[in-house]
Structure formats: C-alpha cells, structure tokens
Design an enzyme around this catalytic site. Structure first.
Site, mmCIF file in Angstrom:
data_model
loop_
_atom_site.group_PDB
_atom_site.id
_atom_site.type_symbol
_atom_site.label_atom_id
_atom_site.label_comp_id
_atom_site.label_asym_id
_atom_site.label_seq_id
_atom_site.Cartn_x
_atom_site.Cartn_y
_atom_site.Cartn_z
ATOM 1 C CG HIS A 1 -0.406 0.030 2.389
ATOM 2 N ND1 HIS A 1 0.668 -0.824 3.087
ATOM 3 C CD2 HIS A 1 -0.125 0.995 3.477
ATOM 4 C CE1 HIS A 1 0.899 -0.573 4.301
ATOM 5 N NE2 HIS A 1 0.337 0.627 4.508
ATOM 6 C CG ASP B 1 5.192 2.948 7.306
ATOM 7 O OD1 ASP B 1 4.517 3.633 6.340
ATOM 8 O OD2 ASP B 1 5.091 1.983 7.846
ATOM 9 C CG HIS C 1 5.020 -2.692 10.399
ATOM 10 N ND1 HIS C 1 3.871 -1.999 11.012
ATOM 11 C CD2 HIS C 1 4.932 -1.770 9.321
ATOM 12 C CE1 HIS C 1 3.505 -0.940 10.640
ATOM 13 N NE2 HIS C 1 4.304 -0.688 9.194
ATOM 14 C CG ASP D 1 1.021 -1.343 7.632
ATOM 15 O OD1 ASP D 1 1.707 -2.228 7.552
ATOM 16 O OD2 ASP D 1 0.843 -0.140 7.641
#
Length: 302
Positions: free
Chosen positions: A63, A67, A262, A204
C-alpha cells in the site's frame, strides 16, 4: 547455488529509529528476487546486506503509506543506474496509481531498465508464483503470497529396482510412464509428491479473511506486529495487528514459522522479545523477531 531466504532490510513502522530502518524485505527464492515494501533508506540497507539491484525480479508494494513505499523512487532509478538487463515487474494497488507515477518520475534520470508496472485492481494470481490478497487497512492494501508449484521427489531405491537410470529418468518424468525391458514403470511408482514451499507477506491490516487466505499453510509467514497486546484497541483503530493477532494468524492459518516485524517506535528496542512472548501464547511454531539485516532461511520442506 540457489538460495531460499528472507533478508530483513528494515523492521520499523511509521517512524524509523536508531535501530530500525523503514520497511524493506528481500525474498531470495532460487532465481527470483522479490523486494517487498521498499521504505525510505532501502537502497542503503541493501548495500549493508550485500544485495544488489540486479538480483531483483519483482517489486511488490502492499500500500502507499510512506514507510512502505518512499524508497520506491530510488530503487526504480537504481535499476537503470546499474543497467539491470531483465524486466522487473512492479505490483501495487491500482488505486494508488497516482502515487506510483509520482514516485517513478519524482526526479530526472535516464531510464534504461525495463520496469513493468502491474497495478492490482482485484485479488488473485499475479503471474508466476505470486498472488495478491485484500487486507483491511485504512487505504487499499494487499498481502502477497509466493507459492512454489507442487512437484515430485524421485526415489533412488525405487528407480534402481525398476532399472531406470540416466536419460530414462528424465523421459519418465516427462511422459509419466516408461516401457523397459522388464515391464512398464509408472512415475507414481518411483516418486512421492513434494509440496511447494510457500512464503506469505501480510503487512498493515486487521485480522481479516484475506490475511488468513494469504497465510494459509505458509512455510514462512512475515506478519506485521505493530503493537503489543496491551494496545489492542489502538491497533484495531488504525488497522494493524498486535503480536497476539500475528500469532493467532499464524496458528489458525497453519503456518510453520512466523516472523514478526513492523514495530512501533513507542516500544524500546531492548524489549523486542516481548513480542515473541505474546505471539507464543497462541502459536507454538518457531517465531523470529525481526532485526534489521537479519537473514532468515526458509525452513526445510515439510
């Protein structure tokens, strides 16, 4: 010699720290080099890891949060600077086309390498061993699954007993059946199924159907673990996993090994093993806690 390993180029989340670079994960799988989520600083991390642009065959962006994608501009230019001779396929959410275009042409450079943009507008196979799965984040996000095709393993003792050797073995593999002086030999008589290895990359997201489908029976699952269990409400609000969520994802999807990564900058680097401890409460497989420049080999075949 072929390699099957994951190189952690960065393991931070929104903000890099003194110990953790922005995201970046290089999967080396035989002749493929798949770079997932190149965050800011990925080029430099590749240098430290002994990785080169020439080994990249795919760029995969889950996405377009910074980051996970700000390093894309430099990497695209590096392909041309190093004169990478083969096409490099680039996968990313189609809804982020504007961001991709900005990053690709963010500054002037002489484009010599062949970059093949392949925006993802729907989940499913992407060609070759890669597939994409929808995740549940604040913007469009896809998980990636790299699945080697299933094959067979020849049994030397069975081949010897059947009198099959040399070029005849290749003919039997190609045709499935072979006539010999003593009779007919079938491929299934001298071989056993060999499952292909699977690597799943889930960034994420909240726990969702796409994440479980992506991680299904993975030999190695790379999963975000932005928050610890005490911050579960915060994780859900911002579309992330806790370490416990990542452990549950691995356990319920039948993964063999789990790599947690992450990590939010709010947690001290020295307390990273607490992520493992929380995930281990729900997942009894091997758990790796990512640190920058770690090299994690794929586990042996099942």
């Amino acid at each position: 010699m072929s390699r099957r390993e994951l190189v952690v180029l960065g393991s931070a989340s929104q903000t890099p720290t003194r110990h953790r670079n922005h995201n970046g994960y290089l999967l080396r799988f035989d002749t493929d080099g798949i770079l997932f989520d190149p965050g800011e600083g990925t080029q430099r991390q590749m240098m430290y890891a002994g990785a080169t642009a020439s080994e990249l065959t795919h760029l995969c962006v889950t996405h377009f949060h910074g980051d996970h994608s700000l390093g894309l501009a430099g990497l695209i230019q590096r392909l041309s600077l190093d004169g990478v001779p083969h096409p490099v396929r680039c996968h990313y959410p189609a809804s982020g086309q504007e961001y991709f275009d900005r990053l690709r042409h963010s500054t002037s450079f002489h484009e010599r390498a062949e970059l093949v943009p392949l925006p993802i507008s729907a989940p499913g196979p992407l060609g070759g061993a890669l597939s994409a799965y929808p995740l549940e984040h604040r913007i469009d996000c896809f998980g990636y699954r790299y699945a080697e095709p299933d094959g067979i393993r020849m049994l030397p003792d069975a081949l010897a007993s059947a009198g099959v050797q040399g070029p005849a073995v290749r003919k039997l593999q190609a045709d499935g059946v072979l006539e010999t002086a003593t009779g007919v030999v079938r491929l299934e008589d001298v071989s056993v199924p060999r499952r292909g290895q699977v690597v799943a990359f889930v960034m994420d997201t909240r726990l969702c159907a796409g994440a479980f489908a992506c991680a299904r029976e993975a030999d190695l699952l790379i999963a975000e673990s932005t928050f610890r269990a005490d911050d579960a409400d915060l994780a859900y609000r911002y579309g992330h996993l806790t370490s416990t969520d990542a452990g549950r994802l691995a356990a319920e999807s039948g993964a063999r090994e789990l790599l947690l990564t992450h990590f939010s900058q709010r947690y001290p680097y020295e307390e990273a093993d607490r992520f493992r401890d929380e995930a281990a409460k729900v997942f009894d497989g091997e758990i790796h806690v990512a640190r920058d420049l770690d090299v994690v080999p794929l586990p042996p075949r099942r």
